[in-house]
Design a protein around this motif. Structure first.
Motif, PDB file in Angstrom:
ATOM      1  N   MET A   1     -17.648   4.055 -55.556  1.00 37.51           N
ATOM      2  CA  MET A   1     -19.017   4.245 -55.069  1.00 37.51           C
ATOM      3  C   MET A   1     -19.288   3.392 -53.824  1.00 37.51           C
ATOM      4  O   MET A   1     -19.842   3.863 -52.843  1.00 37.51           O
ATOM      5  N   ASP A   2     -18.822   2.113 -53.929  1.00 36.37           N
ATOM      6  CA  ASP A   2     -18.986   1.213 -52.792  1.00 36.37           C
ATOM      7  C   ASP A   2     -18.288   1.744 -51.547  1.00 36.37           C
ATOM      8  O   ASP A   2     -18.764   1.585 -50.430  1.00 36.37           O
ATOM      9  N   GLU A   3     -17.135   2.365 -51.832  1.00 33.77           N
ATOM     10  CA  GLU A   3     -16.354   2.915 -50.713  1.00 33.77           C
ATOM     11  C   GLU A   3     -17.138   4.032 -50.008  1.00 33.77           C
ATOM     12  O   GLU A   3     -17.155   4.124 -48.781  1.00 33.77           O
ATOM     13  N   HIS A   4     -17.814   4.873 -50.808  1.00 25.89           N
ATOM     14  CA  HIS A   4     -18.626   5.960 -50.255  1.00 25.89           C
ATOM     15  C   HIS A   4     -19.760   5.394 -49.401  1.00 25.89           C
ATOM     16  O   HIS A   4     -20.056   5.900 -48.316  1.00 25.89           O
ATOM     17  N   ILE A   5     -20.374   4.334 -49.930  1.00 24.60           N
ATOM     18  CA  ILE A   5     -21.497   3.719 -49.202  1.00 24.60           C
ATOM     19  C   ILE A   5     -20.997   3.139 -47.883  1.00 24.60           C
ATOM     20  O   ILE A   5     -21.612   3.338 -46.826  1.00 24.60           O
ATOM     21  N   GLN A   6     -19.851   2.453 -47.960  1.00 18.74           N
ATOM     22  CA  GLN A   6     -19.293   1.836 -46.740  1.00 18.74           C
ATOM     23  C   GLN A   6     -18.927   2.901 -45.703  1.00 18.74           C
ATOM     24  O   GLN A   6     -19.216   2.766 -44.513  1.00 18.74           O
ATOM     25  N   THR A   7     -18.286   3.994 -46.200  1.00 20.57           N
ATOM     26  CA  THR A   7     -17.892   5.081 -45.281  1.00 20.57           C
ATOM     27  C   THR A   7     -19.127   5.709 -44.639  1.00 20.57           C
ATOM     28  O   THR A   7     -19.162   5.942 -43.423  1.00 20.57           O
ATOM     29  N   SER A   8     -20.133   5.958 -45.454  1.00 14.94           N
ATOM     30  CA  SER A   8     -21.358   6.580 -44.934  1.00 14.94           C
ATOM     31  C   SER A   8     -22.044   5.662 -43.925  1.00 14.94           C
ATOM     32  O   SER A   8     -22.507   6.107 -42.864  1.00 14.94           O
ATOM     33  N   GLN A   9     -22.074   4.365 -44.238  1.00 16.95           N
ATOM     34  CA  GLN A   9     -22.689   3.405 -43.327  1.00 16.95           C
ATOM     35  C   GLN A   9     -21.921   3.354 -42.006  1.00 16.95           C
ATOM     36  O   GLN A   9     -22.519   3.309 -40.924  1.00 16.95           O
ATOM     37  N   HIS A  10     -20.586   3.384 -42.125  1.00 16.86           N
ATOM     38  CA  HIS A  10     -19.741   3.355 -40.920  1.00 16.86           C
ATOM     39  C   HIS A  10     -20.021   4.580 -40.046  1.00 16.86           C
ATOM     40  O   HIS A  10     -20.125   4.482 -38.822  1.00 16.86           O
ATOM     41  N   MET A  11     -20.167   5.742 -40.691  1.00 16.76           N
ATOM     42  CA  MET A  11     -20.438   6.973 -39.924  1.00 16.76           C
ATOM     43  C   MET A  11     -21.801   6.900 -39.245  1.00 16.76           C
ATOM     44  O   MET A  11     -21.948   7.310 -38.093  1.00 16.76           O
ATOM     45  N   LEU A  12     -22.782   6.387 -39.950  1.00 20.65           N
ATOM     46  CA  LEU A  12     -24.123   6.252 -39.354  1.00 20.65           C
ATOM     47  C   LEU A  12     -24.091   5.268 -38.178  1.00 20.65           C
ATOM     48  O   LEU A  12     -24.732   5.500 -37.144  1.00 20.65           O
ATOM     49  N   ASP A  13     -23.322   4.181 -38.350  1.00  9.80           N
ATOM     50  CA  ASP A  13     -23.192   3.197 -37.258  1.00  9.80           C
ATOM     51  C   ASP A  13     -22.522   3.823 -36.041  1.00  9.80           C
ATOM     52  O   ASP A  13     -22.911   3.576 -34.895  1.00  9.80           O
ATOM     53  N   THR A  14     -21.473   4.636 -36.310  1.00  8.09           N
ATOM     54  CA  THR A  14     -20.760   5.301 -35.211  1.00  8.09           C
ATOM     55  C   THR A  14     -21.699   6.252 -34.470  1.00  8.09           C
ATOM     56  O   THR A  14     -21.717   6.288 -33.234  1.00  8.09           O
ATOM     57  N   LEU A  15     -22.488   7.011 -35.239  1.00  7.81           N
ATOM     58  CA  LEU A  15     -23.456   7.938 -34.626  1.00  7.81           C
ATOM     59  C   LEU A  15     -24.443   7.178 -33.749  1.00  7.81           C
ATOM     60  O   LEU A  15     -24.777   7.588 -32.641  1.00  7.81           O
ATOM     61  N   SER A  16     -24.892   6.049 -34.283  1.00 11.37           N
ATOM     62  CA  SER A  16     -25.860   5.230 -33.559  1.00 11.37           C
ATOM     63  C   SER A  16     -25.252   4.689 -32.263  1.00 11.37           C
ATOM     64  O   SER A  16     -25.893   4.694 -31.201  1.00 11.37           O
ATOM     65  N   SER A  17     -23.998   4.260 -32.341  1.00  7.41           N
ATOM     66  CA  SER A  17     -23.305   3.719 -31.169  1.00  7.41           C
ATOM     67  C   SER A  17     -23.090   4.811 -30.113  1.00  7.41           C
ATOM     68  O   SER A  17     -23.320   4.605 -28.918  1.00  7.41           O
ATOM     69  N   ASP A  18     -22.648   6.000 -30.564  1.00 13.16           N
ATOM     70  CA  ASP A  18     -22.461   7.142 -29.646  1.00 13.16           C
ATOM     71  C   ASP A  18     -23.781   7.484 -28.958  1.00 13.16           C
ATOM     72  O   ASP A  18     -23.833   7.742 -27.754  1.00 13.16           O
ATOM     73  N   HIS A  19     -24.827   7.482 -29.778  1.00  7.04           N
ATOM     74  CA  HIS A  19     -26.159   7.829 -29.280  1.00  7.04           C
ATOM     75  C   HIS A  19     -26.594   6.863 -28.168  1.00  7.04           C
ATOM     76  O   HIS A  19     -27.060   7.277 -27.109  1.00  7.04           O
TER      77      HIS A  19
END
Lengths: 180, 99
Positions: A1-19
């Motif tokens: 579960m933690d792994e899912h949260i970390q992956t999702s957070q990483h993807m959101l961070d990447t989106l934010s950085s790209d943006h």
């Protein structure tokens, strides 16, 4: 579960950085609106100077209306010259699609360029014609050089404000809204 | 606010980033997209094709500045925008520990 949260957070961070990186490339240079405003002000001054210089005169026996048309033509040529200077600066600074080498800013589509061109041209034309109408309304004999600076400053400031509002609006339209 | 909906097509990191960029700025030139993501032509084309197959993006070729070559423009469709918004909402829900 933690792994899912970390992956999702990483993807959101990447989106934010790209943006953030993309937004930095879509912003127009800070001098842009101010530059256009100063240009409108200078052209306005030229219109008044040319207009008042010709007013009341009978150069080569020409009618005042003919002289005003000549003044308008001269100003139009100056306007085109200014447009050429803007394009050259944009080309050197890497702004827009017609830039040297690879563009520094995100290129806009043909439709976006056309719309932007129409808005800026209409704005400058409105300033020119508005100024001309004001000249005719006041009468050139009444329009002393005292009128020139305030009218030019107001016209320039108005243009800069409208231009900046257009830039802000187009930037706001491209900002990804936070769904939360 | 969109209803959270996990989307397997968008979930792949590159495709998610493509949708994210296009949700911010659209239409976008293919080369700008490729350079921003720092991926190869082939990889970018492959992911765009997948998204286009699901009608999430539309691709169109238009003449370049010197008319000698064509430039590919990529745009996010309404369906793609909706799917992206819903997917991001789902990611936020996961991060918040609601799923």
């Amino acid at each position: 579960m933690d792994e899912h949260i970390q992956t999702s957070q990483h993807m959101l961070d990447t989106l934010s950085s790209d943006h953030a990186r993309l937004m930095a490339r879509t912003r127009m240079p800070r001098f842009y609106a101010v530059g256009i405003g100063i240009l409108a002000g200078v052209l306005d001054v030229m219109w008044w100077v040319i207009g008042t210089a010709f007013a009341g005169g009978s150069l080569f026996g020409l009618h005042t209306t003919a002289l005003l048309i000549i003044a308008l033509i001269i100003n139009t040529v100056c306007l085109l010259g200014s447009a050429a200077i803007i394009l050259a600066v944009r080309r050197i600074r890497g702004v827009g699609f017609w830039s040297l080498d690879r563009t520094q800013y995100v290129p806009r589509s043909a439709r976006q360029r056309l719309l932007h061109g129409i808005v800026v041209s209409a704005l400058l034309l409105a300033i020119m014609l508005g100024s001309a109408a004001l000249c005719l309304l006041l009468g050139f004999r009444l329009a002393s050089f005292l009128w020139i600076p305030p009218v030019a400053i107001i016209a320039g400031a108005l243009t800069a404000v409208v231009q900046q509002a257009g830039i802000t609006l187009s930037e706001r339209q491209t900002v990804m809204e936070d769904p939360s | 606010m969109r209803e959270p909906q996990f989307d397997e097509v968008i979930h792949a990191p590159i495709r998610l980033r493509i949708c994210g960029l296009l949700a911010t700025y659209s239409p976008m030139r293919f080369d700008v997209l490729r350079d921003t993501l720092q991926i190869s032509d082939a990889s970018c084309s492959k992911h765009l094709k997948t998204l286009a197959d699901h009608s999430y993006v539309s691709l169109s070729k238009k003449p370049g500045a010197d008319k000698g070559y064509k430039i590919t423009w990529v745009a996010l469709t309404e369906q793609g925008r909706r799917a992206f918004d819903e997917h991001v909402a789902a990611l936020r829900r996961i991060v918040a520990g609601e799923i």
